[in-house]
Write a protein that holds these residues in place. Structure first.
Motif, PDB file in Angstrom:
ATOM      1  N   GLY A 169       0.820  -1.209   0.000  1.00  0.00           N
ATOM      2  CA  GLY A 169       0.000   0.000   0.000  1.00  0.00           C
ATOM      3  C   GLY A 169       0.851   1.254   0.000  1.00  0.00           C
ATOM      4  N   SER A 170       0.295   2.333  -0.531  1.00  0.00           N
ATOM      5  CA  SER A 170       1.055   3.581  -0.637  1.00  0.00           C
ATOM      6  C   SER A 170       0.349   4.770   0.006  1.00  0.00           C
ATOM      7  CB  SER A 170       1.326   3.898  -2.114  1.00  0.00           C
ATOM      8  OG  SER A 170       0.114   3.989  -2.841  1.00  0.00           O
ATOM      9  N   SER A 171      -0.772   4.538   0.658  1.00  0.00           N
ATOM     10  CA  SER A 171      -1.487   5.626   1.316  1.00  0.00           C
ATOM     11  C   SER A 171      -0.748   6.060   2.577  1.00  0.00           C
ATOM     12  CB  SER A 171      -2.899   5.172   1.690  1.00  0.00           C
ATOM     13  OG  SER A 171      -2.846   4.151   2.682  1.00  0.00           O
ATOM     14  N   ASP A 172      -1.168   7.193   3.149  1.00  0.00           N
ATOM     15  CA  ASP A 172      -0.576   7.642   4.415  1.00  0.00           C
ATOM     16  C   ASP A 172      -0.771   6.596   5.507  1.00  0.00           C
ATOM     17  OD1 ASP A 172       0.219   9.984   3.209  1.00  0.00           O
ATOM     18  OD2 ASP A 172      -1.460  11.183   3.977  1.00  0.00           O
ATOM     19  N   ALA A 173      -1.942   5.957   5.501  1.00  0.00           N
ATOM     20  CA  ALA A 173      -2.206   4.923   6.505  1.00  0.00           C
ATOM     21  C   ALA A 173      -1.287   3.724   6.302  1.00  0.00           C
ATOM     22  CB  ALA A 173      -3.668   4.480   6.425  1.00  0.00           C
ATOM     23  N   ALA A 174      -1.023   3.353   5.051  1.00  0.00           N
ATOM     24  CA  ALA A 174      -0.129   2.232   4.771  1.00  0.00           C
ATOM     25  C   ALA A 174       1.299   2.558   5.210  1.00  0.00           C
ATOM     26  CB  ALA A 174      -0.160   1.888   3.291  1.00  0.00           C
ATOM     27  N   ILE A 175       1.715   3.809   5.018  1.00  0.00           N
ATOM     28  CA  ILE A 175       3.046   4.236   5.458  1.00  0.00           C
ATOM     29  C   ILE A 175       3.151   4.113   6.977  1.00  0.00           C
ATOM     30  CG2 ILE A 175       4.565   6.244   5.669  1.00  0.00           C
ATOM     31  CD1 ILE A 175       3.519   7.076   2.858  1.00  0.00           C
ATOM     32  N   ARG A 176       2.130   4.602   7.692  1.00  0.00           N
ATOM     33  CA  ARG A 176       2.136   4.485   9.155  1.00  0.00           C
ATOM     34  C   ARG A 176       2.115   3.016   9.576  1.00  0.00           C
ATOM     35  NH1 ARG A 176      -1.682   8.706   8.485  1.00  0.00           N
ATOM     36  NH2 ARG A 176      -3.395   7.234   8.853  1.00  0.00           N
ATOM     37  N   ARG A 177       1.348   2.215   8.876  1.00  0.00           N
ATOM     38  CA  ARG A 177       1.240   0.789   9.195  1.00  0.00           C
ATOM     39  C   ARG A 177       2.599   0.103   9.010  1.00  0.00           C
ATOM     40  NH1 ARG A 177      -2.902   0.008   5.995  1.00  0.00           N
ATOM     41  NH2 ARG A 177      -4.366   0.567   7.640  1.00  0.00           N
ATOM     42  N   THR A 178       3.283   0.434   7.930  1.00  0.00           N
ATOM     43  CA  THR A 178       4.600  -0.147   7.674  1.00  0.00           C
ATOM     44  C   THR A 178       5.585   0.262   8.759  1.00  0.00           C
ATOM     45  OG1 THR A 178       4.177  -0.060   5.283  1.00  0.00           O
ATOM     46  CG2 THR A 178       6.460  -0.368   5.992  1.00  0.00           C
TER      47      THR A 178
END
Length: 314
Positions: A169-178
């Motif tokens: 994922g590349s969304s802001d949420a995916a970045i935080r999740r990573t």
């Protein structure tokens, strides 16, 4: 720099299991780094179920690593999935590369299974915490909005002491999740410029969280085809991609000869990527095998020469 080329499939283009294993054996013998299966539960096209495929690959191969690109966590029970991953990692002697995401909102599963797409993010975050804890703790209690556990445990644990947890994922949420859970990141259909921005954002978020992700744990994916852009097989593949993602396929597919494919790899490397999932395009199993063989013969030696693998310390 440790550039590694894996191959991925979404649909099942082969006439049957025998042809699929011919392809797998070719990859195993040809030096392909890893194999990846797309997760799709509901489809009219033939697509293998990814966890069953991982288990089968564990028994068939001896060197290849393999992973799911990527499991839609909101569609699966996290305890069962943690158990499946641990079992496959044990039986493959540590070759599983689990990768997780929230799934595309355009996928048919949400409507078919009557699941609200707005719950994908929260379900995924809760599931990631549950899976990570089950892999390392002897007893897990968890109270979430979607999942509740009391004294949950799995055994045997994964062979890999820190079983990778790649996040898509590349969304802001995916970045935080990573940054919070991931040991690696795998792009979807992003072009090199977009991938570079996400990689930079993840590195900043990881540093803020006081964690680290290895430099060679950032991945990208793209389809490749040895041939002409006017070949009829490409029109169907590109249209399917457009419908599945809602994105323009022009510029994403690498079409031409080995130089075109190598140049595309180099663009992603410049953006901070070292792991790749390349998807051969072809109308049937024979075409997929032919495309794969040409990649092995023409591209992999040049990748090895240009980015020789670093020797790991004993």
């Amino acid at each position: 720099m440790t550039v590694a080329i894996g191959l991925g499939l979404m649909e099942f283009p082969f006439a049957g299991g025998a042809d699929y294993w011919r392809w797998v054996d070719l990859c195993e013998a040809g030096g392909v780094d890893s194999l990846w299966q797309t997760d799709r539960l509901v489809s009219r096209q033939p697509i293998l179920e990814c966890m069953a495929t991982m288990a089968a690959l564990a028994g068939r191969t001896r060197r290849l690593r393999f992973g799911m690109n990527v499991v839609s966590l909101a569609l699966r029970d996290p305890v069962l999935l943690a158990k499946q991953c641990a079992t496959i990692d044990v039986l493959s002697e540590g070759r599983l590369l689990p990768a997780f995401g929230i799934g595309s909102p355009l996928g048919p599963e949400w409507q078919a299974l009557d699941i609200d797409t707005k719950t994908r993010g929260r379900r995924t975050d809760e599931a990631l915490e549950i899976i990570a804890r089950l892999w390392r703790e002897d007893s897990v209690d968890f109270e979430g909005r979607h999942y509740r556990l009391k004294g949950a445990a799995i055994s045997p644990k994964p062979v890999q002491p820190d079983l990778p947890m790649w996040i898509g994922g590349s969304s802001d949420a995916a970045i935080r999740r990573t940054a919070r859970y991931g040991t690696g990141w795998q792009s979807g259909a992003e072009l090199p410029d977009a991938v570079g921005k996400v990689v930079a954002a993840i590195k900043a978020a990881v540093a803020e969280a006081g964690r680290t992700i290895d430099e060679d744990h950032y991945g990208a994916a793209f389809p490749f085809y040895f041939g002409s852009p006017t070949d009829s097989v490409l029109s169907g593949a590109m249209e399917a991609y457009r419908k599945r993602t809602g994105r323009d396929p022009s510029g994403y597919f690498a079409i031409g000869d080995e130089t075109v494919i190598l140049d595309r790899v180099a663009e992603y490397v410049a953006a901070g990527v070292e792991k790749f999932i390349l998807r051969p395009v072809g109308p049937d199993g024979e075409a997929i095998i032919a495309q794969t063989k040409r990649l092995i013969d023409k591209v992999l030696p040049q990748v090895e020469a240009r980015w020789p693998k670093k020797m790991k310390a004993a």
